[in-house]
Design an enzyme around this catalytic site. Structure first.
Site, PDB file in Angstrom:
ATOM      1  N   GLN A 104       0.840  -1.192   0.000  1.00 17.95           N
ATOM      2  CA  GLN A 104       0.000   0.000   0.000  1.00 17.95           C
ATOM      3  C   GLN A 104       0.879   1.247   0.000  1.00 17.95           C
ATOM      4  O   GLN A 104       1.660   1.475   0.924  1.00 17.95           O
ATOM      5  CB  GLN A 104      -0.926   0.055   1.213  1.00 17.95           C
ATOM      6  CG  GLN A 104      -1.935   1.199   1.077  1.00 17.95           C
ATOM      7  CD  GLN A 104      -2.627   1.565   2.373  1.00 17.95           C
ATOM      8  OE1 GLN A 104      -1.999   2.063   3.296  1.00 17.95           O
ATOM      9  NE2 GLN A 104      -3.918   1.308   2.439  1.00 17.95           N
ATOM     10  N   TYR A 113      -5.234  10.863   3.981  1.00 24.91           N
ATOM     11  CA  TYR A 113      -3.964  11.014   3.281  1.00 24.91           C
ATOM     12  C   TYR A 113      -4.171  11.731   1.935  1.00 24.91           C
ATOM     13  O   TYR A 113      -5.244  12.222   1.643  1.00 24.91           O
ATOM     14  CB  TYR A 113      -3.256   9.663   3.190  1.00 24.91           C
ATOM     15  CG  TYR A 113      -2.849   9.208   4.577  1.00 24.91           C
ATOM     16  CD1 TYR A 113      -1.682   9.695   5.166  1.00 24.91           C
ATOM     17  CD2 TYR A 113      -3.663   8.368   5.331  1.00 24.91           C
ATOM     18  CE1 TYR A 113      -1.319   9.336   6.465  1.00 24.91           C
ATOM     19  CE2 TYR A 113      -3.319   8.017   6.634  1.00 24.91           C
ATOM     20  CZ  TYR A 113      -2.150   8.499   7.194  1.00 24.91           C
ATOM     21  OH  TYR A 113      -1.813   8.177   8.479  1.00 24.91           O
ATOM     22  N   ARG A 136      -7.843   2.184  -2.314  1.00 23.17           N
ATOM     23  CA  ARG A 136      -8.603   2.233  -1.068  1.00 23.17           C
ATOM     24  C   ARG A 136      -9.207   3.627  -0.902  1.00 23.17           C
ATOM     25  O   ARG A 136      -8.516   4.641  -1.053  1.00 23.17           O
ATOM     26  CB  ARG A 136      -7.709   1.902   0.132  1.00 23.17           C
ATOM     27  CG  ARG A 136      -8.450   1.880   1.483  1.00 23.17           C
ATOM     28  CD  ARG A 136      -7.503   1.408   2.571  1.00 23.17           C
ATOM     29  NE  ARG A 136      -8.024   1.615   3.903  1.00 23.17           N
ATOM     30  CZ  ARG A 136      -8.565   0.661   4.670  1.00 23.17           C
ATOM     31  NH1 ARG A 136      -8.676  -0.567   4.209  1.00 23.17           N
ATOM     32  NH2 ARG A 136      -8.985   0.928   5.894  1.00 23.17           N
ATOM     33  N   GLY A 138      -8.712  -5.697  10.295  1.00 25.56           N
ATOM     34  CA  GLY A 138      -7.535  -5.055  10.853  1.00 25.56           C
ATOM     35  C   GLY A 138      -7.189  -5.606  12.218  1.00 25.56           C
ATOM     36  O   GLY A 138      -6.349  -6.481  12.362  1.00 25.56           O
ATOM     37  N   ARG A 139      -7.863  -5.091  13.255  1.00 23.88           N
ATOM     38  CA  ARG A 139      -7.525  -5.466  14.626  1.00 23.88           C
ATOM     39  C   ARG A 139      -7.544  -6.971  14.866  1.00 23.88           C
ATOM     40  O   ARG A 139      -6.716  -7.498  15.623  1.00 23.88           O
ATOM     41  CB  ARG A 139      -8.482  -4.749  15.594  1.00 23.88           C
ATOM     42  CG  ARG A 139      -8.156  -3.282  15.811  1.00 23.88           C
ATOM     43  CD  ARG A 139      -9.342  -2.508  16.357  1.00 23.88           C
ATOM     44  NE  ARG A 139     -10.335  -2.247  15.319  1.00 23.88           N
ATOM     45  CZ  ARG A 139     -11.496  -1.634  15.531  1.00 23.88           C
ATOM     46  NH1 ARG A 139     -11.795  -1.229  16.762  1.00 23.88           N
ATOM     47  NH2 ARG A 139     -12.335  -1.416  14.543  1.00 23.88           N
TER      48      ARG A 139
END
Length: 367
Positions: free
Chosen positions: A103, A185, A233, A320-321
């Site tokens: 990424q 971002y 993304r 994710g987590r």
């Protein structure tokens, strides 16, 4: 191929050039395990190899150039040392039977001179600071700085930097590249209301102008590495780090309308409580879609992932987590096993603790 509505998380899937054994995707997560120059530490290879049973791994955000560095000890993909460091990671993942995507994450306005190898003020679409204070490399905090507005020449160079970094990603052995257009971002900054105040052709005067940088960037990288090796993304309406999008629907509908014909490997889309992006945009995207429903919410479990597939909102689901503390997450799903909790004290840092020391449900077979 099994349709999404009848698929489960453990159903195989063809994604671009890749045959995935399941639809459980490891989401990108910043963990700060890089040397000061941005080269991934050796422990990074072990971390990702442990999670190679994921249908697909998406790495943490990697800066494509020093101008895009947003934090100290975040990894880069710009130099021969970076390529060598990431090659060790991809070789370890492939040896374990996995597939891994790099990424690319340009910080734009995100960052602080104390956290940047160049020691300079970061640049974004406009001179609008992110909320502060920010963490800096000495372990303390500092007030956020006001970024510079990027010149046209810097915008063009940034596109070229992404193209060069994407090519290096393939040289390093990555199976594909994902552009980070989400979570505050650079790409997100050009799309959002409060971070893009430009008055030139990259500003919000018209919808076409607002979309210009994202479209140019995605198109250029797709031409360089092949669209079937490129994902994107997006996180429409995500308010992280002070982002504001009053009405994201028309912006992202138009963006997907421009990008859909490129034939990208996938779209990686996060949902939002204020804007149901998956439900709104899934019908507008003809290619594979990875859905993420845990952003700014409780961590996604198996049931929520299966519900996303059953509703036809996505073809794959990113976690994710759950992948932090459960390196064998697909195996745990298959066995209906318990999910281990995350140790929050070691989420960030350079050590192996809280990174590669989480146990598997069953010990790995000896070769």
């Amino acid at each position: 191929m099994t349709t999404t509505a009848t698929a489960t998380l453990l159903t195989p899937y063809r994604l671009g050039r890749l045959d995935l054994p399941n639809r459980v995707v490891m989401a990108p997560m910043t963990r700060y395990r890089a040397a000061e120059d941005g080269t991934p530490l050796p422990v990074v290879a072990e971390h990702y190899a442990q999670r190679a049973s994921a249908g697909l791994i998406v790495t943490e955000g990697i800066w494509p150039s020093r101008q895009g560095q947003s934090g100290w000890r975040l990894p880069g993909l710009e130099t021969p040392a970076h390529v060598a460091g990431w090659r060790a990671v991809t070789e370890a993942v492939h040896a374990a039977g996995g597939r891994i995507v790099a990424q690319l994450m340009h910080g734009g306005r995100q960052g602080h001179p104390l956290n940047r190898l160049l020691g300079d003020v970061p640049a974004g679409p406009s001179a609008v600071p992110a909320p502060g204070p920010v963490h800096v490399k000495d372990g303390g905090k500092a007030e956020a700085v006001t970024p510079r507005a990027m010149t046209r020449e810097e915008i063009h160079r940034t596109v070229a930097d992404h193209v060069g970094s994407a090519r290096l990603a393939l040289d390093a052995g990555f199976d594909a590249v994902e552009l980070h257009g989400a979570n505050s971002y650079l790409i997100h900054q050009f799309l959002a209301d409060n971070t893009n105040l430009r008055t030139d052709e990259y500003g919000p005067r018209t919808l076409a102008d607002r979309l210009r940088l994202p479209i140019e960037l995605v198109t250029a990288v797709a031409e360089a590495v092949g669209p079937d090796r490129l994902g994107l993304r997006l996180s429409p309406g995500n308010p992280q780090f002070g982002m504001h999008e009053a009405d994201p629907a028309p912006v992202y509908r138009a963006l997907l309308g421009e990008l859909d014909a490129l034939g990208l490997a996938y779209l990686h889309l996060t949902d939002n409580d204020d804007y149901p992006a998956l439900a709104d945009l899934r019908p507008r995207w003809s290619g594979p879609l990875i859905g993420n429903v845990g952003e700014n919410r409780a961590a996604t479990d198996r049931e929520r992932g299966e519900a996303v597939l059953a509703a036809g909102l996505a073809d794959l689901v990113s976690y994710g987590r759950a992948f932090i503390a459960n390196p064998d997450l697909p195996e745990r799903f298959a066995a209906n096993g318990p999910l281990a909790p995350v140790d929050p004290t070691h989420l960030y840092g350079q050590e192996a603790a809280g990174y590669t020391d989480y146990p598997r449900l069953r010990p790995a077979a000896r070769s």
